[in-house]
Design a protein around this motif. Structure first.
Motif, PDB file in Angstrom:
ATOM      1  N   ASN A 224       0.825  -1.205   0.000  1.00  0.00           N
ATOM      2  CA  ASN A 224       0.000   0.000   0.000  1.00  0.00           C
ATOM      3  C   ASN A 224       0.864   1.262   0.000  1.00  0.00           C
ATOM      4  OD1 ASN A 224      -3.107  -0.541   0.356  1.00  0.00           O
ATOM      5  ND2 ASN A 224      -2.068  -2.121   1.538  1.00  0.00           N
ATOM      6  N   TYR A 225       1.910   1.253   0.784  1.00  0.00           N
ATOM      7  CA  TYR A 225       2.816   2.390   0.838  1.00  0.00           C
ATOM      8  C   TYR A 225       3.438   2.635  -0.541  1.00  0.00           C
ATOM      9  CZ  TYR A 225       6.458   5.460   2.756  1.00  0.00           C
ATOM     10  OH  TYR A 225       7.276   6.540   3.032  1.00  0.00           O
ATOM     11  N   ALA A 226       3.888   1.559  -1.180  1.00  0.00           N
ATOM     12  CA  ALA A 226       4.518   1.681  -2.495  1.00  0.00           C
ATOM     13  C   ALA A 226       3.531   2.176  -3.545  1.00  0.00           C
ATOM     14  CB  ALA A 226       5.106   0.336  -2.920  1.00  0.00           C
ATOM     15  N   GLY A 227       2.269   1.728  -3.453  1.00  0.00           N
ATOM     16  CA  GLY A 227       1.268   2.155  -4.425  1.00  0.00           C
ATOM     17  C   GLY A 227       1.100   3.659  -4.443  1.00  0.00           C
ATOM     18  N   VAL A 228       1.125   4.273  -3.256  1.00  0.00           N
ATOM     19  CA  VAL A 228       1.004   5.725  -3.155  1.00  0.00           C
ATOM     20  C   VAL A 228       2.279   6.408  -3.637  1.00  0.00           C
ATOM     21  CG1 VAL A 228       0.706   7.670  -1.567  1.00  0.00           C
ATOM     22  CG2 VAL A 228      -0.659   5.586  -1.277  1.00  0.00           C
ATOM     23  N   LYS A 229       3.434   5.897  -3.201  1.00  0.00           N
ATOM     24  CA  LYS A 229       4.701   6.524  -3.565  1.00  0.00           C
ATOM     25  C   LYS A 229       4.928   6.490  -5.071  1.00  0.00           C
ATOM     26  CE  LYS A 229       6.287   8.097   0.272  1.00  0.00           C
ATOM     27  NZ  LYS A 229       6.372   9.574   0.430  1.00  0.00           N
ATOM     28  N   LEU A 230       4.573   5.406  -5.749  1.00  0.00           N
ATOM     29  CA  LEU A 230       4.732   5.325  -7.201  1.00  0.00           C
ATOM     30  C   LEU A 230       3.867   6.377  -7.897  1.00  0.00           C
ATOM     31  CD1 LEU A 230       4.732   1.439  -7.696  1.00  0.00           C
ATOM     32  CD2 LEU A 230       6.698   2.987  -7.804  1.00  0.00           C
ATOM     33  N   ALA A 231       2.674   6.613  -7.362  1.00  0.00           N
ATOM     34  CA  ALA A 231       1.816   7.652  -7.933  1.00  0.00           C
ATOM     35  C   ALA A 231       2.435   9.028  -7.727  1.00  0.00           C
ATOM     36  CB  ALA A 231       0.431   7.587  -7.300  1.00  0.00           C
ATOM     37  N   GLN A 232       2.998   9.268  -6.544  1.00  0.00           N
ATOM     38  CA  GLN A 232       3.642  10.553  -6.274  1.00  0.00           C
ATOM     39  C   GLN A 232       4.829  10.794  -7.200  1.00  0.00           C
ATOM     40  OE1 GLN A 232       4.521  10.038  -2.113  1.00  0.00           O
ATOM     41  NE2 GLN A 232       2.736  11.226  -1.459  1.00  0.00           N
ATOM     42  N   GLU A 233       5.576   9.735  -7.481  1.00  0.00           N
ATOM     43  CA  GLU A 233       6.741   9.855  -8.358  1.00  0.00           C
ATOM     44  C   GLU A 233       6.349  10.132  -9.803  1.00  0.00           C
ATOM     45  OE1 GLU A 233       8.892   6.235  -7.853  1.00  0.00           O
ATOM     46  OE2 GLU A 233       9.163   6.531  -5.690  1.00  0.00           O
ATOM     47  N   THR A 234       5.110   9.783 -10.158  1.00  0.00           N
ATOM     48  CA  THR A 234       4.648   9.904 -11.544  1.00  0.00           C
ATOM     49  C   THR A 234       3.849  11.174 -11.783  1.00  0.00           C
ATOM     50  OG1 THR A 234       4.459   7.480 -11.569  1.00  0.00           O
ATOM     51  CG2 THR A 234       3.465   8.673 -13.407  1.00  0.00           C
ATOM     52  N   ALA A 235       3.053  11.545 -10.810  1.00  0.00           N
ATOM     53  CA  ALA A 235       2.073  12.616 -11.007  1.00  0.00           C
ATOM     54  C   ALA A 235       2.682  13.999 -10.810  1.00  0.00           C
ATOM     55  CB  ALA A 235       0.908  12.430 -10.046  1.00  0.00           C
ATOM     56  N   PRO A 236       2.258  14.962 -11.613  1.00  0.00           N
ATOM     57  CA  PRO A 236       2.690  16.351 -11.395  1.00  0.00           C
ATOM     58  C   PRO A 236       2.052  16.923 -10.142  1.00  0.00           C
ATOM     59  CG  PRO A 236       1.084  16.250 -13.166  1.00  0.00           C
ATOM     60  CD  PRO A 236       1.412  14.832 -12.806  1.00  0.00           C
ATOM     61  N   GLU A 237       2.512  18.099  -9.733  1.00  0.00           N
ATOM     62  CA  GLU A 237       2.099  18.711  -8.469  1.00  0.00           C
ATOM     63  C   GLU A 237       0.598  18.959  -8.395  1.00  0.00           C
ATOM     64  OE1 GLU A 237       2.388  20.094  -4.668  1.00  0.00           O
ATOM     65  OE2 GLU A 237       3.961  19.113  -5.870  1.00  0.00           O
ATOM     66  N   ASN A 238      -0.028  19.257  -9.534  1.00  0.00           N
ATOM     67  CA  ASN A 238      -1.451  19.624  -9.509  1.00  0.00           C
ATOM     68  C   ASN A 238      -2.383  18.423  -9.639  1.00  0.00           C
ATOM     69  OD1 ASN A 238      -0.827  19.014 -12.126  1.00  0.00           O
ATOM     70  ND2 ASN A 238      -1.940  20.723 -13.042  1.00  0.00           N
ATOM     71  N   THR A 239      -1.852  17.215  -9.515  1.00  0.00           N
ATOM     72  CA  THR A 239      -2.665  16.000  -9.593  1.00  0.00           C
ATOM     73  C   THR A 239      -2.922  15.467  -8.179  1.00  0.00           C
ATOM     74  OG1 THR A 239      -1.678  15.420 -11.711  1.00  0.00           O
ATOM     75  CG2 THR A 239      -2.833  13.675 -10.540  1.00  0.00           C
ATOM     76  N   TYR A 240      -4.141  15.013  -7.930  1.00  0.00           N
ATOM     77  CA  TYR A 240      -4.497  14.459  -6.635  1.00  0.00           C
ATOM     78  C   TYR A 240      -4.336  12.937  -6.652  1.00  0.00           C
ATOM     79  CZ  TYR A 240      -6.594  19.061  -6.184  1.00  0.00           C
ATOM     80  OH  TYR A 240      -6.799  20.419  -6.161  1.00  0.00           O
ATOM     81  N   ILE A 241      -3.977  12.395  -5.500  1.00  0.00           N
ATOM     82  CA  ILE A 241      -3.750  10.950  -5.394  1.00  0.00           C
ATOM     83  C   ILE A 241      -4.731  10.364  -4.388  1.00  0.00           C
ATOM     84  CG2 ILE A 241      -2.119   9.150  -4.710  1.00  0.00           C
ATOM     85  CD1 ILE A 241       0.108  11.097  -5.624  1.00  0.00           C
ATOM     86  N   ALA A 242      -5.597   9.488  -4.892  1.00  0.00           N
ATOM     87  CA  ALA A 242      -6.585   8.806  -4.060  1.00  0.00           C
ATOM     88  C   ALA A 242      -6.140   7.366  -3.853  1.00  0.00           C
ATOM     89  CB  ALA A 242      -7.958   8.833  -4.729  1.00  0.00           C
ATOM     90  N   ALA A 243      -6.039   6.961  -2.617  1.00  0.00           N
ATOM     91  CA  ALA A 243      -5.667   5.575  -2.312  1.00  0.00           C
ATOM     92  C   ALA A 243      -6.917   4.705  -2.333  1.00  0.00           C
ATOM     93  CB  ALA A 243      -4.984   5.491  -0.959  1.00  0.00           C
ATOM     94  N   SER A 244      -6.915   3.697  -3.187  1.00  0.00           N
ATOM     95  CA  SER A 244      -8.064   2.808  -3.343  1.00  0.00           C
ATOM     96  C   SER A 244      -8.007   1.677  -2.329  1.00  0.00           C
ATOM     97  CB  SER A 244      -8.071   2.227  -4.759  1.00  0.00           C
ATOM     98  OG  SER A 244      -9.006   1.173  -4.870  1.00  0.00           O
ATOM     99  N   LEU A 245      -9.095   1.497  -1.576  1.00  0.00           N
ATOM    100  CA  LEU A 245      -9.218   0.367  -0.651  1.00  0.00           C
ATOM    101  C   LEU A 245     -10.591  -0.264  -0.839  1.00  0.00           C
ATOM    102  CD1 LEU A 245      -7.639   1.644   2.693  1.00  0.00           C
ATOM    103  CD2 LEU A 245      -6.601   0.190   0.945  1.00  0.00           C
ATOM    104  N   GLY A 246     -10.613  -1.561  -1.088  1.00  0.00           N
ATOM    105  CA  GLY A 246     -11.860  -2.281  -1.285  1.00  0.00           C
ATOM    106  C   GLY A 246     -12.247  -3.101  -0.073  1.00  0.00           C
ATOM    107  N   PRO A 247     -13.340  -3.848  -0.167  1.00  0.00           N
ATOM    108  CA  PRO A 247     -13.812  -4.653   0.957  1.00  0.00           C
ATOM    109  C   PRO A 247     -12.903  -5.845   1.231  1.00  0.00           C
ATOM    110  CG  PRO A 247     -15.146  -5.052  -0.995  1.00  0.00           C
ATOM    111  CD  PRO A 247     -14.230  -3.924  -1.350  1.00  0.00           C
ATOM    112  N   THR A 248     -13.142  -6.487   2.360  1.00  0.00           N
ATOM    113  CA  THR A 248     -12.305  -7.619   2.774  1.00  0.00           C
ATOM    114  C   THR A 248     -12.606  -8.895   1.998  1.00  0.00           C
ATOM    115  OG1 THR A 248     -13.885  -8.293   4.474  1.00  0.00           O
ATOM    116  CG2 THR A 248     -12.174  -6.710   5.117  1.00  0.00           C
ATOM    117  N   GLY A 249     -13.816  -8.982   1.442  1.00  0.00           N
ATOM    118  CA  GLY A 249     -14.235 -10.225   0.791  1.00  0.00           C
ATOM    119  C   GLY A 249     -14.903 -11.190   1.743  1.00  0.00           C
TER     120      GLY A 249
END
Length: 430
Positions: free
Chosen positions: A85-110
């Motif tokens: 989960n930490y890496a998923g956010v960091k990879l988005a930060q490394e890719t996205a420009p400053e004016n882009t928002y990053i939403a962390a996706s979390l689904g149900p447990t199943g």
């Protein structure tokens, strides 16, 4: 951390599309968890984020769905929950420009929550806490709980987010043709409960194509006090020769943009089967769509997990108030008589007056059973703050709470659990 909530009230933000389908095209195998690629194939994940950014996305959703230990254990990755989960956010930060928002996706447990299943509310709460801590510490701009089919489980997730992080919350569910989740939760009840708990945006995702989400969105907007989001599939999927096929084209997908925006949607993107081409078409459609002022509702409401009631001082309601002996039967688990009365349709809401009843019974189980079996909205009155607080934590709806000198809970404590405080005349308190 950027505050997207200010932006979203000014204009419609464009979300991105699916991750799983796109990663499969890049080599992800059916037995693999897509989140695993955050560590094993980080450049491929970054390339996917970049493709959506190039298509015009204002907000990128991380490759972390569902990302919880219970689901990841099926892939032997439970011990990597935080890291993935930490890496998923960091990879988005490394890719996205400053004016882009990053939403962390979390689904149900199943898993299925008690009392229908074996997973307890507290266990679900703890399961959500782990990825929530990771995405918060990684610096996500918000968390998006999506594709939920059980409002009770979504409540556990939202409370975990509120009590573990300071992240803004987006909450969306999947609905059938009757505008109800698999567990029978109505679109209106879902919107009311989630926004009362503190979700900044509520909405619908997955399900079928965009046509299947028009009615759930309309119903949510009829009671919404917050903006809405929508992420439809690329049509209803079909299985052909062992492969899931989505037949809708990007052009067909974008035809519903104006109707969504006219019904309170301020965050729009794609779910299963959608690609950067779908986002490009949505961007074109948004450019041609006028954005009307949001007509958000401030009327007082109560709701069970299944049905809602808009409260009006000008209307008389049919109320069921069990006598002390009948209330004792409910506490002991006998709901059959009340269930029959509620099914008759002659009752607008249930009123439970516990008076000075001490919390000597299993309040948690009682709240869960009542929330599952009784479909009518609820008002509750109790002189024990301990019992009332525990009941509100586990009741899967938005109860009305009669506040007296003996209640022992403040307005903020009652609202923390998404309940509606009312005075002894049942007038909502501000």
């Amino acid at each position: 951390m950027k505050n997207f909530l200010n932006t979203i009230r000014q204009r419609v933000l464009l979300y991105d599309g699916s991750k799983g389908v796109m990663l499969q095209r890049r080599g992800l195998q059916g037995h693999e968890a897509s989140e695993s690629w955050n560590l094993s194939h980080p450049e491929e994940v970054k390339n996917l984020y970049a493709a959506y950014l190039q298509a015009g996305s204002d907000m990128i959703q991380t490759n972390t769905f569902p990302g919880n230990r219970l689901t990841l254990n099926h892939h032997g990755l439970g011990d990597k929950t935080y890291a993935l989960n930490y890496a998923g956010v960091k990879l988005a930060q490394e890719t996205a420009p400053e004016n882009t928002y990053i939403a962390a996706s979390l689904g149900p447990t199943g898993a299925i929550l008690e009392p229908s299943g074996a997973l307890s509310f507290d266990e679900a709460y703890g399961i959500f806490q782990e990825p929530l801590k990771a995405i918060a510490e990684a610096g996500a701009d918000c968390v998006h709980f999506e594709t939920f089919i059980n409002l009770a489980e979504l409540r556990a997730a939202i409370l975990a987010a509120k009590e573990t992080t300071n992240l803004p919350i987006i909450a969306s569910l999947s609905f059938d043709a009757n505008c109800r989740t698999t567990f029978g939760n109505s679109a209106e009840a879902c919107a009311i409960v989630c926004q009362a708990l503190g979700a900044s945006i509520v909405g619908a995702n997955c399900s079928g194509g965009p046509d299947s989400l028009i009615e759930p969105i309309k119903r949510m907007y009829s009671v919404a006090s917050v903006p809405l989001c929508v992420k439809a599939n690329a049509g209803t999927p079909e299985l052909a020769q062992g492969e899931v096929i989505y037949h809708q084209t990007p052009e067909q997908f974008s035809l519903y943009t104006q109707e969504f925006v006219g019904n309170g949607v301020r965050l729009i993107g794609g779910c299963c089967g959608t690609t950067p081409d779908f986002i490009r078409e949505l961007k074109k459609s948004l450019a041609q769509t006028a954005t009307p002022e949001l007509e958000l509702k401030s009327v007082p409401t109560i709701a069970s997990a299944f049905n809602h009631l808009v409260l009006s001082p000008e209307q008389d309601y049919s109320v069921k108030k069990p006598a002390p002996d009948a209330l004792e039967q409910l506490i002991n688990g006998n709901f059959s008589g009340l269930m029959r009365e509620c099914r008759s349709g002659a009752i607008d809401y249930l009123f439970l007056d516990f008076g000075t009843t001490a919390p000597s019974f299993d309040v948690k189980s009682f709240a869960g059973q009542l929330g599952l079996l009784i479909k009518k909205p609820l008002m509750i009155k109790a002189d024990s703050p301990e019992m009332l607080s525990e009941f509100l934590r586990y009741y899967p709806g938005k109860a009305g709470v009669v506040l007296t000198d003996r209640t022992g809970l403040s307005l903020s404590q009652i609202r923390h659990y998404g309940a509606l405080p009312v005075d002894e005349t049942l007038k909502p308190l501000t």
